[in-house]
Write an enzyme that holds these catalytic residues in place. Structure first.
Site, PDB file in Angstrom:
ATOM      1  N   HIS A 229       0.983  -1.377  -0.119  1.00 37.95           N
ATOM      2  CA  HIS A 229       0.167   0.079  -0.001  1.00 37.95           C
ATOM      3  C   HIS A 229       0.732   1.250  -0.147  1.00 37.95           C
ATOM      4  O   HIS A 229       0.681   2.277  -0.826  1.00 37.95           O
ATOM      5  CB  HIS A 229      -0.964  -0.061   1.219  1.00 37.95           C
ATOM      6  CG  HIS A 229      -0.510   0.284   2.571  1.00 37.95           C
ATOM      7  ND1 HIS A 229       0.396  -0.742   3.168  1.00 37.95           N
ATOM      8  CD2 HIS A 229      -0.245   1.385   3.210  1.00 37.95           C
ATOM      9  CE1 HIS A 229       0.801  -0.340   4.285  1.00 37.95           C
ATOM     10  NE2 HIS A 229       0.507   0.949   4.423  1.00 37.95           N
ATOM     11  N   ASP A 230       1.984   1.224   0.696  1.00 41.67           N
ATOM     12  CA  ASP A 230       2.779   2.290   0.736  1.00 41.67           C
ATOM     13  C   ASP A 230       4.084   2.418  -0.084  1.00 41.67           C
ATOM     14  O   ASP A 230       4.983   3.081   0.449  1.00 41.67           O
ATOM     15  CB  ASP A 230       3.365   2.788   2.237  1.00 41.67           C
ATOM     16  CG  ASP A 230       2.360   3.757   2.798  1.00 41.67           C
ATOM     17  OD1 ASP A 230       1.249   4.275   2.294  1.00 41.67           O
ATOM     18  OD2 ASP A 230       2.254   3.890   4.207  1.00 41.67           O
ATOM     19  N   LYS A 233       6.203   5.438  -1.091  1.00 36.63           N
ATOM     20  CA  LYS A 233       7.169   6.028  -0.211  1.00 36.63           C
ATOM     21  C   LYS A 233       8.626   6.029  -0.778  1.00 36.63           C
ATOM     22  O   LYS A 233       9.343   6.889  -0.208  1.00 36.63           O
ATOM     23  CB  LYS A 233       6.985   5.553   1.181  1.00 36.63           C
ATOM     24  CG  LYS A 233       5.792   6.149   1.925  1.00 36.63           C
ATOM     25  CD  LYS A 233       5.640   5.586   3.369  1.00 36.63           C
ATOM     26  CE  LYS A 233       4.392   6.381   3.999  1.00 36.63           C
ATOM     27  NZ  LYS A 233       4.101   6.019   5.369  1.00 36.63           N
ATOM     28  N   HIS A 258       2.820  10.066  -2.186  1.00 37.59           N
ATOM     29  CA  HIS A 258       3.270   8.407  -2.440  1.00 37.59           C
ATOM     30  C   HIS A 258       2.191   7.704  -2.915  1.00 37.59           C
ATOM     31  O   HIS A 258       2.480   6.570  -3.418  1.00 37.59           O
ATOM     32  CB  HIS A 258       3.559   7.965  -0.679  1.00 37.59           C
ATOM     33  CG  HIS A 258       2.390   7.889   0.238  1.00 37.59           C
ATOM     34  ND1 HIS A 258       2.005   8.617   0.739  1.00 37.59           N
ATOM     35  CD2 HIS A 258       1.757   6.606   0.254  1.00 37.59           C
ATOM     36  CE1 HIS A 258       0.707   8.246   1.459  1.00 37.59           C
ATOM     37  NE2 HIS A 258       0.725   7.026   1.221  1.00 37.59           N
ATOM     38  N   HIS A 284      -5.465   4.081  -1.242  1.00 35.37           N
ATOM     39  CA  HIS A 284      -5.850   3.899   0.375  1.00 35.37           C
ATOM     40  C   HIS A 284      -6.212   5.060   1.274  1.00 35.37           C
ATOM     41  O   HIS A 284      -6.303   4.860   2.482  1.00 35.37           O
ATOM     42  CB  HIS A 284      -4.729   2.930   0.928  1.00 35.37           C
ATOM     43  CG  HIS A 284      -3.386   3.523   0.995  1.00 35.37           C
ATOM     44  ND1 HIS A 284      -2.698   3.570   0.044  1.00 35.37           N
ATOM     45  CD2 HIS A 284      -2.895   3.982   2.086  1.00 35.37           C
ATOM     46  CE1 HIS A 284      -1.429   4.095   0.251  1.00 35.37           C
ATOM     47  NE2 HIS A 284      -1.492   4.415   1.565  1.00 35.37           N
ATOM     48  N   HIS A 285      -5.679   6.316   0.631  1.00 30.02           N
ATOM     49  CA  HIS A 285      -6.136   7.468   1.330  1.00 30.02           C
ATOM     50  C   HIS A 285      -7.233   8.135   1.018  1.00 30.02           C
ATOM     51  O   HIS A 285      -7.476   9.237   1.415  1.00 30.02           O
ATOM     52  CB  HIS A 285      -4.792   8.500   1.574  1.00 30.02           C
ATOM     53  CG  HIS A 285      -3.554   7.915   2.187  1.00 30.02           C
ATOM     54  ND1 HIS A 285      -3.709   7.820   3.816  1.00 30.02           N
ATOM     55  CD2 HIS A 285      -2.511   7.466   1.911  1.00 30.02           C
ATOM     56  CE1 HIS A 285      -2.516   7.138   4.424  1.00 30.02           C
ATOM     57  NE2 HIS A 285      -1.705   7.111   3.061  1.00 30.02           N
ATOM     58  N   ASP A 313      -5.058   0.573   7.748  1.00 34.64           N
ATOM     59  CA  ASP A 313      -3.719   1.066   7.983  1.00 34.64           C
ATOM     60  C   ASP A 313      -4.053   2.322   9.301  1.00 34.64           C
ATOM     61  O   ASP A 313      -3.162   2.364   9.889  1.00 34.64           O
ATOM     62  CB  ASP A 313      -3.640   2.142   6.516  1.00 34.64           C
ATOM     63  CG  ASP A 313      -2.255   2.841   6.621  1.00 34.64           C
ATOM     64  OD1 ASP A 313      -1.343   2.760   7.362  1.00 34.64           O
ATOM     65  OD2 ASP A 313      -2.265   4.068   5.703  1.00 34.64           O
TER      66      ASP A 313
END
Ligand code: C2E
Ligand code: SIN
Ligand code: SIN
Ligand code: FE
Length: 386
Positions: A229-230, A233, A258, A284-285, A313
């Site tokens: 998911h990240d 980054k 990201h 996801h954000h 998360d």
């Protein structure tokens, strides 16, 4: 054999079939196994399993030619097999010479002499046609209505086995390990606890998916896709990612990218797993009320996978200490998630989170020995039955 014995034998074979098929995860072996089993159950001379290749709209099957295995391909709509695939209807042909749909191409290739055919569509649980079963040359009486019924019954069992095997094949061990290592690298600069965080996200996401009663295949997809998911980054500068304190508004804007970097890394993926990972990394954000980032998507536009990882998360971020915030008690984090239902989060996903909360707590409470967990997360993946 008298009729009762025949029936009993069939029933036994059928019961056995489900078990055998659900255990084999290697696709080629599974297809061979299914063909062999069907031959025995129906009592025919030969059985082939054709699968649809969605890219080329052809049906393919493996056939033994001499000592070698060759792949044969039939266009959609062509021949008996192609007709079953395009119409979804069972076809029974007692004398192939009298049926214009029959093409002798395969017989010519294999040297096999087909006389009668019973061909049924292979449908998955969602009713989508994924291929065709073809039983040939029934010994003795010829195919009857009961054979048809049995083949259709077997077809649904076989289809779910085949879809499983396809998934397992697409998630090879080495692929999974690469994913885990990449995900860990991407975030390692960020937090020392990253491996624990990733393991939590993975397990929480899978639990929530189970709480939503998603099919097992999808639970497995979200389990591994959530690790990425990240991944975006990797594109964030150390000065921001490692800043020991609150971010300025400008830095936060940079940090939000990201999700875009993650989307870039994972876009145009071919495998089912990376397609899910793409959705998760890019969305996801997002928040169901449309105030999230990067695209301010609203409820219906946010993929369910992203909605699940979002809850996992945030819950885990709240329960962990960050340079910019202290650790929260799980109960307080749960209250927060509840309070954001319908704002940040999909209420249905929050409901599933609540249902599996006891399981989540157990994972949260596990020890977090950092030195061993990195090795462990990779070992766990390898120990998985893929
Ligand atoms: P993260 O630390 O893993 O946090 C993930 C998400 O959990 C955050 O996404 C946010 O939605 C939620 N979250 C985490 N801590 C809190 C909190 O104390 N209160 C509330 N209400 N929610 C919280 P977000 O905000 O989009 O942040 C994405 C990532 O950006 C964070 O991942 C973190 O790596 C970084 N970040 C955000 N703010 C700061 C900050 O002030 N300083 C630093 N160094 N990094 C930050
Ligand atoms: C056909 O589907 O027409 C040919 C199939 C076969 O020979 O097995
Ligand atoms: C954010 O900056 O929005 C998340 C972290 C925090 O609330 O301190
Ligand atoms: Fe993120």
């Amino acid at each position: 054999m008298i009729r009762e014995e025949v029936l009993e034998k069939r029933l036994r074979l059928l019961v056995n079939f489900g078990g055998v098929v659900s255990r084999e995860t290697n696709l080629s072996k599974l297809l061979e196994l299914i063909a062999e089993q069907v031959k025995n159950i129906i009592g025919c001379d030969r059985c082939s399993v054709f699968l649809i290749d969605p890219e080329t709209r052809e049906l393919w099957s493996k056939v033994a030619l001499g000592l070698q295995n060759t792949e044969i391909r039939v266009p959609f709509g062509k021949g008996i097999v192609g007709n079953v695939a395009s119409t979804g209807q069972t076809i029974k042909v007692l004398h192939v010479d009298q049926d214009p749909r029959f093409t002798h191409d395969l017989d010519r290739m294999t040297g096999y002499r087909t006389r009668s055919i019973l061909a049924v569509p292979l449908k998955n649980v969602a009713g989508k046609i994924i291929g065709v079963f073809e039983a040939m040359n029934k010994t003795g009486t010829g195919f009857d209505a009961e054979d048809e019924g049995i083949l259709q019954l077997i077809s649904s069992l076989a289809a779910s086995g085949i879809e499983n095997a396809e998934l397992y094949q697409s998630l090879s061990k080495s692929q999974l390990e690469t994913i885990q290592r990449l995900a860990i690298t991407a975030e390692y600069r960020d937090q020392h606890d990253v491996v624990i965080h990733l393991r939590h996200i993975r397990d929480y996401s899978a639990l929530i998916a189970q709480g939503l009663r998603m099919p097992e295949e999808e639970v497995e997809l979200i389990r591994y896709a959530s690790l990425m998911h990240d991944i975006g980054k990797v594109g964030i500068a150390d000065a921001i990612l490692l800043k020991p304190g609150k971010l300025t508004a400008e830095e936060y804007e940079e940090m939000k990218k990201h999700t875009l970097y993650g989307a870039k890394i994972l876009c145009n993926a071919e495998s089912e797993l990376l397609k899910v990972a793409y959705k998760v990394a890019s969305s996801h954000h997002e928040k169901v009320d449309g105030t999230g980032y990067p695209a301010r998507l609203r409820d219906g536009q946010i993929p369910i996978y992203a909605k699940i990882v979002s809850v996992a998360d945030v819950f885990d971020a709240l329960c962990a200490q960050r340079v910019y915030k202290p650790r929260w008690e799980p109960e307080k984090a749960r209250e927060y998630i509840r309070g954001e239902s319908g704002k940040s989060f999909d209420p249905v996903v929050v409901g599933a989170f609540e249902r599996v909360f006891d399981e989540i707590l157990k994972i949260h409470a596990l020890g977090d020995d950092r030195t061993t967990i990195s090795a462990q997360i990779i070992r766990e993946t390898n120990g998985h039955s893929y």
